[in-house]
Design a protein around this motif. Sequence first.
Motif, PDB file in Angstrom:
ATOM      1  N   LEU A 186       0.831  -1.210   0.000  1.00 45.80           N
ATOM      2  CA  LEU A 186       0.000   0.000   0.000  1.00 45.80           C
ATOM      3  C   LEU A 186       0.859   1.251   0.000  1.00 45.80           C
ATOM      4  CD1 LEU A 186      -2.850  -1.017   2.496  1.00 45.80           C
ATOM      5  CD2 LEU A 186      -2.959  -0.889  -0.002  1.00 45.80           C
ATOM      6  N   ALA A 187       1.962   1.184   0.759  1.00 43.42           N
ATOM      7  CA  ALA A 187       2.855   2.339   0.747  1.00 43.42           C
ATOM      8  C   ALA A 187       3.484   2.522  -0.627  1.00 43.42           C
ATOM      9  CB  ALA A 187       3.939   2.145   1.809  1.00 43.42           C
ATOM     10  N   ARG A 188       3.757   1.411  -1.320  1.00 45.95           N
ATOM     11  CA  ARG A 188       4.337   1.499  -2.665  1.00 45.95           C
ATOM     12  C   ARG A 188       3.314   2.071  -3.641  1.00 45.95           C
ATOM     13  NH1 ARG A 188       5.301  -3.485  -3.359  1.00 45.95           N
ATOM     14  NH2 ARG A 188       7.308  -3.451  -2.248  1.00 45.95           N
ATOM     15  N   LEU A 189       2.019   1.702  -3.460  1.00 43.36           N
ATOM     16  CA  LEU A 189       0.960   2.196  -4.345  1.00 43.36           C
ATOM     17  C   LEU A 189       0.498   3.595  -3.966  1.00 43.36           C
ATOM     18  CD1 LEU A 189      -1.206  -1.066  -4.668  1.00 43.36           C
ATOM     19  CD2 LEU A 189       0.411  -0.145  -6.330  1.00 43.36           C
ATOM     20  N   GLY A 190       0.882   4.063  -2.825  1.00 45.81           N
ATOM     21  CA  GLY A 190       0.485   5.411  -2.398  1.00 45.81           C
ATOM     22  C   GLY A 190      -0.931   5.484  -1.875  1.00 45.81           C
ATOM     23  N   VAL A 191      -1.485   4.414  -1.387  1.00 46.79           N
ATOM     24  CA  VAL A 191      -2.839   4.405  -0.828  1.00 46.79           C
ATOM     25  C   VAL A 191      -2.739   4.746   0.648  1.00 46.79           C
ATOM     26  CG1 VAL A 191      -4.904   3.041  -0.424  1.00 46.79           C
ATOM     27  CG2 VAL A 191      -3.553   2.675  -2.491  1.00 46.79           C
ATOM     28  N   HIS A 192      -3.506   5.779   1.049  1.00 43.20           N
ATOM     29  CA  HIS A 192      -3.450   6.252   2.420  1.00 43.20           C
ATOM     30  C   HIS A 192      -4.812   6.151   3.072  1.00 43.20           C
ATOM     31  CE1 HIS A 192       0.597   7.762   1.647  1.00 43.20           C
ATOM     32  NE2 HIS A 192       0.113   8.368   0.533  1.00 43.20           N
ATOM     33  N   HIS A 193      -4.791   6.272   4.340  1.00 45.67           N
ATOM     34  CA  HIS A 193      -6.034   6.229   5.132  1.00 45.67           C
ATOM     35  C   HIS A 193      -6.653   7.623   5.150  1.00 45.67           C
ATOM     36  CE1 HIS A 193      -8.898   4.709   7.938  1.00 45.67           C
ATOM     37  NE2 HIS A 193      -8.494   5.503   8.955  1.00 45.67           N
ATOM     38  N   ASP A 194      -7.196   8.008   3.934  1.00 45.81           N
ATOM     39  CA  ASP A 194      -7.745   9.364   3.790  1.00 45.81           C
ATOM     40  C   ASP A 194      -9.214   9.361   3.442  1.00 45.81           C
ATOM     41  OD1 ASP A 194      -7.505   8.236   1.339  1.00 45.81           O
ATOM     42  OD2 ASP A 194      -6.249   9.815   0.452  1.00 45.81           O
ATOM     43  N   GLY A 195      -9.858   8.190   3.420  1.00 42.71           N
ATOM     44  CA  GLY A 195     -11.286   8.121   3.104  1.00 42.71           C
ATOM     45  C   GLY A 195     -11.589   8.240   1.631  1.00 42.71           C
ATOM     46  N   GLY A 196     -10.575   8.156   0.783  1.00 46.87           N
ATOM     47  CA  GLY A 196     -10.777   8.280  -0.655  1.00 46.87           C
ATOM     48  C   GLY A 196     -11.285   6.993  -1.277  1.00 46.87           C
ATOM     49  N   PRO A 197     -11.439   6.994  -2.588  1.00 50.72           N
ATOM     50  CA  PRO A 197     -11.955   5.783  -3.264  1.00 50.72           C
ATOM     51  C   PRO A 197     -11.038   4.576  -3.100  1.00 50.72           C
ATOM     52  CG  PRO A 197     -12.091   7.709  -4.695  1.00 50.72           C
ATOM     53  CD  PRO A 197     -11.305   8.154  -3.524  1.00 50.72           C
ATOM     54  N   GLN A 198      -9.730   4.815  -3.270  1.00 48.04           N
ATOM     55  CA  GLN A 198      -8.812   3.682  -3.111  1.00 48.04           C
ATOM     56  C   GLN A 198      -8.830   3.141  -1.677  1.00 48.04           C
ATOM     57  OE1 GLN A 198      -5.016   5.111  -4.534  1.00 48.04           O
ATOM     58  NE2 GLN A 198      -5.412   4.245  -6.581  1.00 48.04           N
ATOM     59  N   HIS A 199      -8.932   4.029  -0.727  1.00 46.60           N
ATOM     60  CA  HIS A 199      -9.036   3.589   0.674  1.00 46.60           C
ATOM     61  C   HIS A 199     -10.268   2.749   0.881  1.00 46.60           C
ATOM     62  CE1 HIS A 199     -10.522   4.186   4.856  1.00 46.60           C
ATOM     63  NE2 HIS A 199      -9.248   3.806   5.131  1.00 46.60           N
TER      64      HIS A 199
END
Length: 979
Positions: free
Chosen positions: A931-944
Amino acid sequence: MASSHSSSPVPHPSSGGSEGIFRKDRDLSSRHYRPVHSLPDVCPKEPTGKELGPSVVADQHRWTVYNSKVNLPAALNDPRLAKRESDFFTKTWGLDFAETEVMPSFYLPNITKEHFGPYLQETAQREKIHERCKSICSNKDELDHTYYLVLDSKINIWLKQIFMKPDFALDDPTTFHAVLPWSHFNSAGGKSSRDMASSRLLQEKLSHYLDVVEVSIARQISLRSEAFFHAMSSQHELQDRLTETTRAVAVLRGRAAAIERIMCEGPLRALRQALTRSNCARLHNKLKLMAAVHQSQPTVQLLLSTSEFVGALELIATTKEVLQLELQGIHSFRHLGSQLCEMEKLIDKMMVGDFSMYSRSDLNRSLEDDGQVMEKDRLESLVFGLLRQRKLDFLDIYSDEMILAAKSIVTQVKDHTQSIRTDYLHDHKHLWLADQMRLMTFPQWFELLKSVFENFILFLKRIKVTLSVVRNVVLEALDSNQKSRLLERAAAGGLTEAPGTPLNQEEAELAYLTHEGLFISDALNDAQLHLGASTGQEQSSTVGPRQALSRMDGCGSDSASGTTESSTSREHAFQPGGAAISSSEDLMPSDLELGRVANNIQELLYTASDVSHDRCVKVLMARAKDGSLERLSSAEFVFLSQAVEGFVRDTEKLCCRRSVSLRGALQSQANRFVHRFHEERKTKLSLLLDNERWKQAEVPAEFQDLVNSIADGRITLPERKPQGTEERKPSDYLHIDGQKYAVVGTVLLLIRIFLEYCQCVNDIPSISTDILTRLSDLLKHFNSRSCQLVLGAGALQVVGLKTITTKNLALASRCLQLVVHYIPVIRAHFETKLAPKQYSVLRHFDHITKDYNDHIAEISAKLMAIMDSLFEKVLSKYEVKAPMPSACFRNVCKQMAKMHEALYDLLPEEQAQMLFLRINASFKMHLKRQLARLGVHHDGGPQHGLVTVDVAFYTENVQSLRALEKLDLNMAEIWEQKR
């Protein structure tokens, strides 16, 4: 402040007040000194003139500079310094010490001369009056003292400068002119009025010095007058006392001469006549004693003809004592002593030969006879005679005969066996005994060995009974010695406390001084006849040897009628009150020697035990020479071990001796047996492991019963049940202490193998340490070999497995856990069989337990590594995009389900939960990294949101597995915390 320490100001009317402050004169002649006092002792120390200072006699009460304890110039001028300093503090504080100005104190006023003005004005008038009184009323004694002081000082200077030189000699011109200075009046070569005046002045000067010396001598005599008068008075008193003492001694001598003349001459004459009569009676008695001694030699020969050694020795000892004490110096008996000594030596040889013959006949007679001592009276008589003659090495004779008899026992048993089994050994009579024993079957040889053991037990019992009789004789002699000493001490104490002892001593000394006959000892004994109370006792002690000799003559004449007189005379000699006790005291060994003989008897019994064990060892080693004992079965070796242990226990109980030779031989054979025993089972275990396919095996009911018996504390192999018993179905698991163990067939057989080791220890306790070492080696072999086959994938080549599955790994881990469960049980069992000093070998189990636990941890790490590599491979391709759940998470959940299905039936619930928690932690680590490599964060966005759906799917699938419903996965850790 101006007054002297020897006077105080005295008020006196003054003639005027204009003189001001009086100042004292510093001249020596104006000083006043205290009068000279004599020292408290009788002879005071007079001045020697060797001191360079004031007179000690005159100035002993006055302090001078010579009383100073510190030399200030030496303190201020330190010669060790490189240069002189202005301050001596540098000596302590170093050369770098610098003198600084001291600041004045703020609390002290500045004192000047004006502050003392009022005081000086007040005391000025009184000081003037005081000084005037001193000048008017001078003390005569002080003036005389001053005069003598000055005079003495001049004389001291004169003597020291001239007469006190070490090289003083009047023939020296310099010294002569110093004493008689002719140079003052002989310089012009002629006599003048000045020379005459100088000559007269020198004569007056020397006369004056002579007068001064005479006055000083008279003064010293006056100081010592009291001592002179005291010595004279003491001398007169001593002369008076000596006169009185001389007069008293003369009176005492006169009285003593009168007493001797009146009271002593008549009684002494009567006593001398009485002693002469007594000596005649003594002479008659000695003639009768000589007649009795003359008959002693035929009596000794008569006693020897009937083997009465004790009686003959008693008679010889008594005769020798009489010859030494009563008949010493008799010319007709000059050869009798040497003849008796030769007879005594002959008796020694006869007794030694008789004892050797007795020992041989006693030890070689049939062992089937009763256990009674053969001819007990004869043995006691021989032992007492040997002790009396100090032949303390007779036990060596018995030891030699005992060794020869022990050698013949095995041959006797073999001959007895041949007589029973003539059909088997008829063709082998020409062979040696060892070869014949190797030709026997084990049952035949074992029966022979048991017969040897039984015969040696009977042999040791016979020796113990015989030695007990010998020991009783020795202890009886020791007790007799102690009782005789007690009686002697009691008699000595009674004689000392008897009334009239001082009179007895005086009368004996008087008889010795006045008797003119030959027998002074008889005179001393006769003097004791006048004591009344002690008459009977002294007569019995005087004629003791005579009475003993007459009694021994009677014994010799009557001994030909029977053989019981020997024991009677021996008992009589042991009695403390017997007449022969005085002669036997010197002949019998001391208490220390008797104690050593008693200890040697016990050591001889120990030697008998050791000899018996050595002969049995030869029988054992003769059979083991060709390796026959190594090829025995476990049951046969147990029978042999039990027979040997039984024989060893019986001999230890009988002889109180722990012999090690037979045990050592058995231990040697046991080591060979254990080596073969261990190699067989190790080879069997290796074959089982090499053919093991590491699949779960069914557990037969007999193995379940086996572990149940272990749980009940029975660490032995169960007895085989008869064939007709009902067969029970095997179980899938092995149930131990409420846990299920899925095992392979090799582990079941391993449990039975280590129980065989424990059973072997139960049967043969002497090989406990060796068995423990071999069992440790077996357990290590199982651990290392299973690691090679499973973790090292050796089973792929050995058995032909396609791959090592997680089920194989879990099954191997569970088998190792089962062995770890039984290691403490095995350790506790072996601990009961070991001695406390052997507990150190138990540390092998600690090392084995650690190795097994490390192996289990490695298997668990291997399972983790399998899932970790799977997670890394799958999650590296994970992308956050629809549809959800993603194929990657579906694959992960599928693999997790397969892992759970493979392990659930093998591992207990707690271990499965711990393993999946670790697997989940590995999954979270790889997912967080991706997830860190893909740049997905715990921000409530679509990817999250998409990731949340996948995580929920993963959590639901994992918690749906059995035993993992309550597992806390804590998936929130996949998100990185914001900084």
